[in-house]
Design a protein around this motif. Sequence first.
Motif, mmCIF file in Angstrom:
data_model
loop_
_atom_site.group_PDB
_atom_site.id
_atom_site.type_symbol
_atom_site.label_atom_id
_atom_site.label_comp_id
_atom_site.label_asym_id
_atom_site.label_seq_id
_atom_site.Cartn_x
_atom_site.Cartn_y
_atom_site.Cartn_z
ATOM 1 N N MET A 91 0.839 -1.197 0.000
ATOM 2 C CA MET A 91 0.000 0.000 0.000
ATOM 3 C C MET A 91 0.875 1.249 0.000
ATOM 4 O O MET A 91 1.756 1.407 0.843
ATOM 5 N N GLN A 92 0.623 2.149 -0.936
ATOM 6 C CA GLN A 92 1.460 3.349 -1.083
ATOM 7 C C GLN A 92 1.527 4.158 0.205
ATOM 8 O O GLN A 92 2.588 4.697 0.547
ATOM 9 N N ARG A 93 0.443 4.226 0.938
ATOM 10 C CA ARG A 93 0.430 5.046 2.139
ATOM 11 C C ARG A 93 1.438 4.560 3.175
ATOM 12 O O ARG A 93 1.850 5.328 4.049
ATOM 13 N N TYR A 94 1.854 3.277 3.073
ATOM 14 C CA TYR A 94 2.859 2.739 3.995
ATOM 15 C C TYR A 94 4.211 2.497 3.314
ATOM 16 O O TYR A 94 5.261 2.718 3.905
ATOM 17 N N SER A 95 4.204 2.042 2.054
ATOM 18 C CA SER A 95 5.470 1.783 1.366
ATOM 19 C C SER A 95 6.242 3.067 1.105
ATOM 20 O O SER A 95 7.468 3.039 0.943
ATOM 21 N N ALA A 96 5.545 4.207 1.078
ATOM 22 C CA ALA A 96 6.226 5.482 0.841
ATOM 23 C C ALA A 96 7.294 5.757 1.890
ATOM 24 O O ALA A 96 8.283 6.445 1.618
ATOM 25 N N SER A 97 7.129 5.180 3.083
ATOM 26 C CA SER A 97 8.126 5.389 4.143
ATOM 27 C C SER A 97 9.453 4.712 3.833
ATOM 28 O O SER A 97 10.470 5.026 4.470
ATOM 29 N N LEU A 98 9.451 3.788 2.861
ATOM 30 C CA LEU A 98 10.682 3.060 2.515
ATOM 31 C C LEU A 98 11.449 3.717 1.373
ATOM 32 O O LEU A 98 12.577 3.307 1.085
ATOM 33 N N GLU A 99 10.855 4.696 0.729
ATOM 34 C CA GLU A 99 11.498 5.321 -0.427
ATOM 35 C C GLU A 99 12.837 5.948 -0.018
ATOM 36 O O GLU A 99 12.918 6.692 0.955
ATOM 37 N N GLY A 100 13.898 5.582 -0.755
ATOM 38 C CA GLY A 100 15.226 6.096 -0.471
ATOM 39 C C GLY A 100 15.938 5.409 0.684
ATOM 40 O O GLY A 100 17.038 5.804 1.051
ATOM 41 N N SER A 101 15.328 4.363 1.247
ATOM 42 C CA SER A 101 15.929 3.701 2.412
ATOM 43 C C SER A 101 17.068 2.770 2.045
ATOM 44 O O SER A 101 17.913 2.453 2.887
ATOM 45 N N ASN A 102 17.117 2.305 0.783
ATOM 46 C CA ASN A 102 18.171 1.385 0.360
ATOM 47 C C ASN A 102 18.328 1.494 -1.150
ATOM 48 O O ASN A 102 17.325 1.508 -1.879
ATOM 49 N N ASP A 103 19.570 1.561 -1.610
ATOM 50 C CA ASP A 103 19.821 1.702 -3.045
ATOM 51 C C ASP A 103 19.324 0.503 -3.843
ATOM 52 O O ASP A 103 19.068 0.619 -5.042
ATOM 53 N N ALA A 104 19.205 -0.660 -3.195
ATOM 54 C CA ALA A 104 18.767 -1.869 -3.900
ATOM 55 C C ALA A 104 17.253 -1.951 -4.019
ATOM 56 O O ALA A 104 16.734 -2.838 -4.696
ATOM 57 N N LEU A 105 16.525 -1.038 -3.357
ATOM 58 C CA LEU A 105 15.069 -1.071 -3.361
ATOM 59 C C LEU A 105 14.504 -0.019 -4.312
ATOM 60 O O LEU A 105 14.883 1.147 -4.264
ATOM 61 N N GLU A 106 13.582 -0.448 -5.175
ATOM 62 C CA GLU A 106 12.900 0.462 -6.082
ATOM 63 C C GLU A 106 11.394 0.252 -5.945
ATOM 64 O O GLU A 106 10.924 -0.886 -5.865
ATOM 65 N N ILE A 107 10.633 1.342 -5.904
ATOM 66 C CA ILE A 107 9.183 1.250 -5.786
ATOM 67 C C ILE A 107 8.550 1.923 -7.000
ATOM 68 O O ILE A 107 8.828 3.090 -7.282
ATOM 69 N N ILE A 108 7.724 1.163 -7.707
ATOM 70 C CA ILE A 108 7.032 1.665 -8.896
ATOM 71 C C ILE A 108 5.541 1.718 -8.571
ATOM 72 O O ILE A 108 4.949 0.711 -8.177
#
Length: 397
Positions: free
Chosen positions: A329-346
Amino acid sequence: MIQNSWGSHWGRGGTALWRYEDWYENLIDAWVLSLALPTPQIWAPGSNARQAEGTGRVSGMPPRHRIAGHFVHIDDGRFHDAGRYWSNLEDVRSTAQELAHSRKYRHLLIYAHGGLNSPADSAQRIAHMRDVFEANRIYPLHLMYDTGLSEELKDIVLGRARRLGERTGDIADAWDLLVERITRKPGRALWREMKRDAHDGFSGDHAGVQTLKAFIDALSRNGRLKLELHLLGHSTGGILLAHLLEALHRLAPHARISSCSLMAPAATLDLYHRHYQPLLDNAIDRLALYNLSDRLERDDNVAQVYRKSLLYLVSRAFEENTPARLLGMQRYSASLEGSNDALEIIYSEGNPNLEPRSLSTSHGGFDNDPATMNDILQRILGNKPRRPFTADDLAYD
């Protein structure tokens, strides 16, 4: 060395099949075994393979030999060793050995479907996706598991909401709050059982662990073959893959996952932090989340009764502690944005002008969306796919 034939492990006897068509398919499986022929040579378009004329599509429930070697069926932690889509350890070991000796593939993809798919639904997806994956030198292995989620969830939501409708007016968010409240108890029990099943397959020495061992053993004995490992999960598949990762890390601590792609994962952020995030630095090279925008989550529905996505219902009613912070859910996954270079959220907005990499407009639509599936293909391959998915490839009956 066997290049194209996986027929040598497709036959099996000893299962009582009561319907004539199942008996007939079992007979054909034995024929394939005795001749060691690849199925494409046996089933031509227009034959009993149930292929749509002029296409590679398969209508209805595909016969087992159409998808043999490309799935493992697990139920309550054990191999589902009966019925149309049976699995057992001998079959898994044969598949692993054939793959270890083949030079046809560069990638092994383990795919966990969403919990709303029945075994028949999963079989159709495997039949439709297999040819595209193989054309790109990717060997797909689907984890077929029984959740009972689709029909039971529909019964819960429709049954309870129907009684609600006799007493209340239909007022958008207020209606959804009532649906959440009245489905909480049965939905929570169903969701708890589903998560337990996802865990049990990869605990102890259960079927999922035995499957991983079979592939690790077969591939490690063949030092000439270097297969890249990739994981792909949709919805509840993101929960199952979390436990697969734990088992894999236990069995092969130095194993690397070249890519992991999760479509609208129903996993909580807590599960992500326990199972995925610790491996981003030393085991998972790249992790991608494909989520709906919150606008599309709110425009989705469950059984045309609950006026938001399934993940909203799970978050607000079915998890033990509500509202649960879900990774999909975007409302919660948004907190992970930029937390790790290996993680990408589309995030899909359903608009090719805004985010062409994913155009799903519903929770269940990601693995029917060519844009999403082709983006995942490109992540696996590192370049454009030789044979991309088309809308026809991903259109199921």
